[in-house]
Design a protein around this motif. Sequence first.
Motif, mmCIF file in Angstrom:
data_model
loop_
_atom_site.group_PDB
_atom_site.id
_atom_site.type_symbol
_atom_site.label_atom_id
_atom_site.label_comp_id
_atom_site.label_asym_id
_atom_site.label_seq_id
_atom_site.Cartn_x
_atom_site.Cartn_y
_atom_site.Cartn_z
ATOM 1 N N ALA A 126 0.862 -1.182 0.000
ATOM 2 C CA ALA A 126 0.000 0.000 0.000
ATOM 3 C C ALA A 126 0.901 1.236 0.000
ATOM 4 C CB ALA A 126 -0.890 -0.007 1.228
ATOM 5 N N HIS A 127 0.451 2.271 -0.670
ATOM 6 C CA HIS A 127 1.196 3.524 -0.709
ATOM 7 C C HIS A 127 0.294 4.643 -0.218
ATOM 8 C CE1 HIS A 127 4.825 2.265 -2.807
ATOM 9 N NE2 HIS A 127 4.053 1.459 -3.502
ATOM 10 N N TYR A 169 1.454 3.298 -7.782
ATOM 11 C CA TYR A 169 1.117 1.883 -7.938
ATOM 12 C C TYR A 169 2.394 1.058 -8.039
ATOM 13 C CZ TYR A 169 -3.367 3.907 -9.226
ATOM 14 O OH TYR A 169 -4.542 4.622 -9.223
ATOM 15 N N CYS A 175 -6.774 -1.767 -7.778
ATOM 16 C CA CYS A 175 -6.506 -1.192 -6.466
ATOM 17 C C CYS A 175 -7.739 -0.520 -5.884
ATOM 18 C CB CYS A 175 -5.385 -0.158 -6.571
ATOM 19 S SG CYS A 175 -3.806 -0.895 -6.974
ATOM 20 N N THR A 213 -4.499 6.811 0.142
ATOM 21 C CA THR A 213 -3.809 5.528 0.253
ATOM 22 C C THR A 213 -4.294 4.611 -0.855
ATOM 23 O OG1 THR A 213 -3.702 5.801 2.645
ATOM 24 C CG2 THR A 213 -3.218 3.619 1.791
ATOM 25 N N VAL A 214 -3.367 3.939 -1.515
ATOM 26 C CA VAL A 214 -3.661 2.986 -2.581
ATOM 27 C C VAL A 214 -3.358 1.592 -2.045
ATOM 28 C CG1 VAL A 214 -3.066 2.250 -4.923
ATOM 29 C CG2 VAL A 214 -3.049 4.687 -4.335
ATOM 30 N N PHE A 215 -4.394 0.716 -2.039
ATOM 31 C CA PHE A 215 -4.258 -0.666 -1.583
ATOM 32 C C PHE A 215 -4.473 -1.612 -2.754
ATOM 33 C CE2 PHE A 215 -6.015 1.612 2.067
ATOM 34 C CZ PHE A 215 -5.209 1.172 3.098
#
Length: 169
Positions: free
Chosen positions: A39-40, A63, A70, A164-166
């Motif tokens: 995650a970012h 990503y 995502c 947040t990117v999951f």
Amino acid sequence: MPLVSDWLMRINSKAVAMTVFVAAAMLIITACTRKPVMAHAQFVNMPSHGWQQDLPLAFTPIYDDSTLNCDLMLTIRHDNSYSYRNLSMTVDIIAADSTVNRQQVNMPLADEYGNWTGGGFGALYQASVFIARGLSPSQASRVIVWQTMADCDTLTGLVNMGLTVFPSH
């Protein structure tokens, strides 16, 4: 005695060959396995004078793997000086081809008694809301967030906001 030395030589060469084979197989297997996708999160600080309705916050999602879908989540951090129970926002998720997916997001921050519902410690509280699930990276190349609180041109008490990117599951 030559029989014993021949036998030891064969055992040693077989052992060396087997060790080299196992090491090579482990190297190949390790190289072929997919690394975990992380995650970012990226946060931007709110202006010290407050968040004005005509000044959006912009995020560029990061990503790890462009082939995986995502989920996107917004997180807000605020302090006790925030004057409202919720935060109303317009969120534009902009695709690589410039199409815009616009949505209204209402993030509750306090219950009906005025108690903060988010987590946190000290003077800061944090709340999060998912804004998209299962998007490919090309469907979300930029995220623009506008505050849309009624009768409030400038919001104070907000400390920062993050995206947040999951990886989707």
